[in-house]
Design an enzyme around this catalytic site. Structure first.
Site, PDB file in Angstrom:
ATOM      1  N   ARG A  88      -8.089  35.334  35.382  1.00  0.00           N
ATOM      2  CA  ARG A  88      -8.690  34.010  35.548  1.00  0.00           C
ATOM      3  C   ARG A  88     -10.213  34.101  35.580  1.00  0.00           C
ATOM      4  NH1 ARG A  88      -3.858  33.771  38.414  1.00  0.00           N
ATOM      5  NH2 ARG A  88      -2.580  31.940  37.984  1.00  0.00           N
ATOM      6  N   ASP A 148       1.206  28.674  44.117  1.00  0.00           N
ATOM      7  CA  ASP A 148       1.576  30.026  44.543  1.00  0.00           C
ATOM      8  C   ASP A 148       2.401  29.980  45.830  1.00  0.00           C
ATOM      9  OD1 ASP A 148      -0.188  31.585  42.586  1.00  0.00           O
ATOM     10  OD2 ASP A 148      -1.645  30.306  43.593  1.00  0.00           O
ATOM     11  N   HIS A 175      -7.070  31.773  44.135  1.00  0.00           N
ATOM     12  CA  HIS A 175      -5.903  31.554  43.276  1.00  0.00           C
ATOM     13  C   HIS A 175      -6.042  32.530  42.109  1.00  0.00           C
ATOM     14  CE1 HIS A 175      -2.848  29.830  40.766  1.00  0.00           C
ATOM     15  NE2 HIS A 175      -3.731  29.467  39.845  1.00  0.00           N
TER      16      HIS A 175
END
Length: 303
Positions: A88, A148, A175
């Site tokens: 990410r 999550d 995240h």
């Protein structure tokens, strides 16, 4: 359904369309506004979504960036897709440019709007969105580790033989690669999770890895994740518009850490009503500190 409330979705790809579908079927808002840099994509998704309106009292239509800037909630999904094997954090450079363009095109933004970031890396982009938009911290949030945590609860519910709503256990931090599970404060029906005999022979690190890797597994198999996040975002929007004050682990500004981080917060009319200061043991505090360190280093480099 709140009267005359509009949710704008910026980015009409699979994620944006899944969010819109969930909003419509849950009757979260009176109007869902579909906005995309490609007008044909926005029109096509809108036409497709109208086929589900007979099951809803919501309306959906194509909108402009200017109209989106006046919505009650602005959901930003626009961003480059995460490629197989790409973290990410590697998306930051591409998505910061996209984010700058989106927010500039919406100006001036309704001062009462809440901006909900879904594009990744969500914690960092939430921080940058706050900086660009000029809105208060409480009105800019990201989907964070909500999905999550939902994945974690589903795994634990199956192993414990209980409904997932009885489990209070959160994924915290970033995240992404620096997320962790707050095992020490987790409960099931009020009882400490780690005291359940079903967990004594389980590898908690393996469970954490399974939760962390699920998104990558889906991306490797089909290119993107969108149904789960669609459900999560519609739930967050519903909590804001109806002032439900649901506690969700989202990307939000934490004064203690002086950055955006994924942590449980009360979600209501004002956006982030307050942070829940969850109890962490020594190892978990180190993991949170590491996630904060990574966030701050990355933000300093890109913002």
């Amino acid at each position: 359904m709140p009267a005359d409330k509009t949710i704008a979705i910026i980015g009409c790809g699979s994620v944006g369309a899944s969010i819109a579908s969930s909003l419509i079927l849950r009757n979260v808002s009176s109007t869902v506004l579909m906005v995309d840099i490609d007008d044909k994509v926005a029109e096509g998704q809108t036409l497709d979504l109208t086929d589900s309106l007979f099951l809803s009292s919501s309306h959906v239509k194509v909108g402009t960036y200017t109209e989106a800037g006046q919505a009650d909630i602005i959901v930003i999904t626009a961003g480059a897709n995460q490629k197989p094997g790409e973290t990410r954090l590697q998306l930051i450079k591409k998505n910061c440019t996209i984010l700058q363009n989106v927010i500039t095109n919406m100006a001036p933004i309704n001062p009462n709007s809440k901006i909900l970031l879904v594009a990744n890396p969500v914690d960092i982009l939430a921080h940058i969105t706050h900086k660009i938009s000029g809105l208060p911290h409480s009105q800019v949030l990201g989907s964070g580790t909500f999905l999550d945590s939902g994945r974690l609860r589903s795994i634990l519910a199956e192993k414990l033989g209980v409904n997932h709503t009885a489990i209070h256990c959160y994924v915290l931090g970033e995240h992404g690669d620096h997320q962790f599970i707050a095992w020490s404060s987790a409960t099931v029906g009020g009882a400490p999770l780690l005291e359940f005999p079903q967990l004594k022979d389980l590898d908690l690190d393996a469970i954490a890895h399974e939760v962390k890797r699920k998104a990558y597994q889906i991306i490797e198999l089909k290119g993107a994740t969108y149904y789960g996040i669609g459900a999560c975002v519609s739930s967050l929007c519903e909590s804001i518009l109806n002032h439900q004050c649901q506690v969700r682990p989202v990307s939000c500004w934490d004064e203690k850490y002086q950055c955006y981080i994924s942590t449980p917060a009360v979600i209501g009319t004002h956006g982030i009503e307050r942070i829940i200061d969850i109890r962490l043991n020594e190892e978990e505090r180190k993991q949170m500190d590491k996630a904060v360190e990574v966030m701050k280093e990355t933000i300093a480099h890109y913002s």
